[in-house]
Design an enzyme around this catalytic site. Structure first.
Site, PDB file in Angstrom:
ATOM      1  N   THR A 129      -3.535  73.123  32.490  1.00 20.23           N
ATOM      2  CA  THR A 129      -4.417  74.301  32.502  1.00 20.23           C
ATOM      3  C   THR A 129      -5.570  74.041  33.472  1.00 20.23           C
ATOM      4  OG1 THR A 129      -3.893  74.896  30.253  1.00 20.23           O
ATOM      5  CG2 THR A 129      -6.081  75.532  31.014  1.00 20.23           C
ATOM      6  N   GLY A 181      -2.444  80.818  23.493  1.00 20.87           N
ATOM      7  CA  GLY A 181      -3.233  79.689  22.996  1.00 20.87           C
ATOM      8  C   GLY A 181      -4.720  79.968  23.065  1.00 20.87           C
ATOM      9  N   ASP A 182      -5.479  78.899  23.151  1.00 27.31           N
ATOM     10  CA  ASP A 182      -6.939  79.021  23.174  1.00 27.31           C
ATOM     11  C   ASP A 182      -7.484  79.579  24.480  1.00 27.31           C
ATOM     12  OD1 ASP A 182      -5.969  76.479  24.353  1.00 27.31           O
ATOM     13  OD2 ASP A 182      -8.083  76.248  24.889  1.00 27.31           O
ATOM     14  N   HIS A 199      -4.392  71.034  23.427  1.00 29.39           N
ATOM     15  CA  HIS A 199      -3.500  71.690  22.485  1.00 29.39           C
ATOM     16  C   HIS A 199      -4.164  72.950  21.927  1.00 29.39           C
ATOM     17  CE1 HIS A 199      -1.101  71.620  18.549  1.00 29.39           C
ATOM     18  NE2 HIS A 199      -0.381  72.179  19.491  1.00 29.39           N
TER      19      HIS A 199
HETATM   20  N1  ASP Z   1      -4.800  74.984  26.114  1.00 27.25           N
HETATM   21  C1  ASP Z   1      -3.586  75.431  26.764  1.00 27.25           C
HETATM   22  C2  ASP Z   1      -2.766  76.211  25.773  1.00 27.25           C
HETATM   23  O1  ASP Z   1      -2.656  75.790  24.645  1.00 27.25           O
HETATM   24  C3  ASP Z   1      -2.785  74.314  27.324  1.00 27.25           C
HETATM   25  C4  ASP Z   1      -3.560  73.272  28.078  1.00 27.25           C
HETATM   26  O2  ASP Z   1      -4.763  73.354  28.192  1.00 27.25           O
HETATM   27  O3  ASP Z   1      -2.955  72.334  28.581  1.00 27.25           O
HETATM   28  O4  ASP Z   1      -2.191  77.195  26.136  1.00 27.25           O
END
Ligand code: ASP
Length: 300
Positions: A170, A200-201, A223
């Site tokens: 990301t 996701g976040d 994560h």
């Molecule tokens: N946070 C991102 C997600 O969960 C993935 C990442 O940052 O590597 O979609």
């Protein structure tokens, strides 16, 4: 310590970066910093600098954002992005878009031109069409490396060893311009082999990104399901607001992530006067920032 004239920090994900990938990560981080610095140095806006830096990273196939992002369970790229402005607390975000080459452009367009803060999937793409952002063919976002990794996951058990960077890569950026405006942004392809529609976040206000002129700007990675549990970006902003030093705030967030969710991730931030900090509990996080003299610091 006096405030730097302008500040910029970027990341390309917290993950166990293999030695062979480090040169590409460093080059990508450098290019993003240079793109942003070029704008900030001529008294340009933090919004423009952050957008420019993220576009460089989205277009760089090293990272899990834009072109070259991980594929979902159905073999498609679905992208999420957010950009947030610290004075107004306005944000623009998109989730699960499949036909947008640079989701950060669309996120900015939503921030500037929509009464809404987040649009998803087909609605986000409709907004793009109605607001002059061209749609791309979804296949333009798929690269051979990710298609092969996805194919092997389908044939066997989904496995990190098939993925360059696996669930990570990301990208994010935070800038403070000469006028003191703070903008933060995050863009991602999310986790590999994710269920279609999974978000996701990253594009969620307060989770993967936050900006408040009274506190600072933050972009997270790691994560997503864990970062959402502790609302990590807002946690960092609250710590900064309450007077924590930038590095202490970043460290405390990662510690809580580890202690309360037993998960991994990281974040970058600038405090309201532009001082940078980064923290992560993976073996590395691709990141870099502008030093006060305008040179760049890059890690790993
Ligand atoms: N946070 C991102 C997600 O969960 C993935 C990442 O940052 O590597 O979609």
């Amino acid at each position: 310590m006096s405030s730097p004239k302008f500040s910029l920090i970027v990341h390309g994900g917290a993950w166990d970066i293999p030695a062979a990938a480090i040169p590409d990560c460093r080059a990508g981080i450098r290019h993003a910093l240079e793109a942003g610095r070029e704008i900030l140095a001529r008294d340009g806006a933090a919004m423009d600098a952050v957008e420019a830096a993220i576009i460089v990273l989205e277009d760089d196939i090293t990272f899990d954002a834009g072109t070259g992002a991980h594929l979902n369970r159905d073999g498609r790229v679905q992208l999420d992005a957010i950009i947030m402005e610290g004075a107004s607390l306005k944000a623009g975000a998109v989730a699960a878009v499949e036909r947008i080459k640079n989701p950060i452009r669309l996120a900015r367009k939503i921030l500037e031109s929509s009464e809404h803060m987040m649009l998803t999937g087909a609605g986000a793409e409709l907004f793009a069409q109605e607001n002059g952002i061209a749609l791309c063919d979804p296949s333009e976002l798929v690269i051979e490396r990710e298609r092969r990794a996805w194919q092997r996951c389908r044939e066997g058990n989904h496995s990190s060893e098939f993925h360059f960077g696996h669930n990570h890569g990301t990208v994010g950026a935070v800038a403070r311009d000469v006028q003191g405006r703070i903008v933060a942004a995050t863009s991602t392809g999310g986790t590999c082999c994710k269920f279609p529609g999974r978000v996701g976040d990253s594009p969620l206000v307060g989770c993967g990104c936050y900006a408040d002129a009274e506190a600072g700007g933050i972009s997270c990675t790691g994560h997503g399901e864990a970062i959402m549990k502790i609302v990590m970006a807002k946690m960092a902003a609250d710590l900064l607001r309450n007077g924590a030093a930038p590095q202490a705030a970043a460290d405390e967030c990662v510690q809580l992530l580890a202690n309360r969710t037993q998960s991994t991730g990281g974040l970058i931030l600038l405090d309201r006067s532009g001082r940078p900090a980064a923290a992560f509990n993976t073996s590395s996080m691709a990141h870099g920032y502008l030093e006060p003299d305008g040179s760049v610091f890059i890690s790993p």
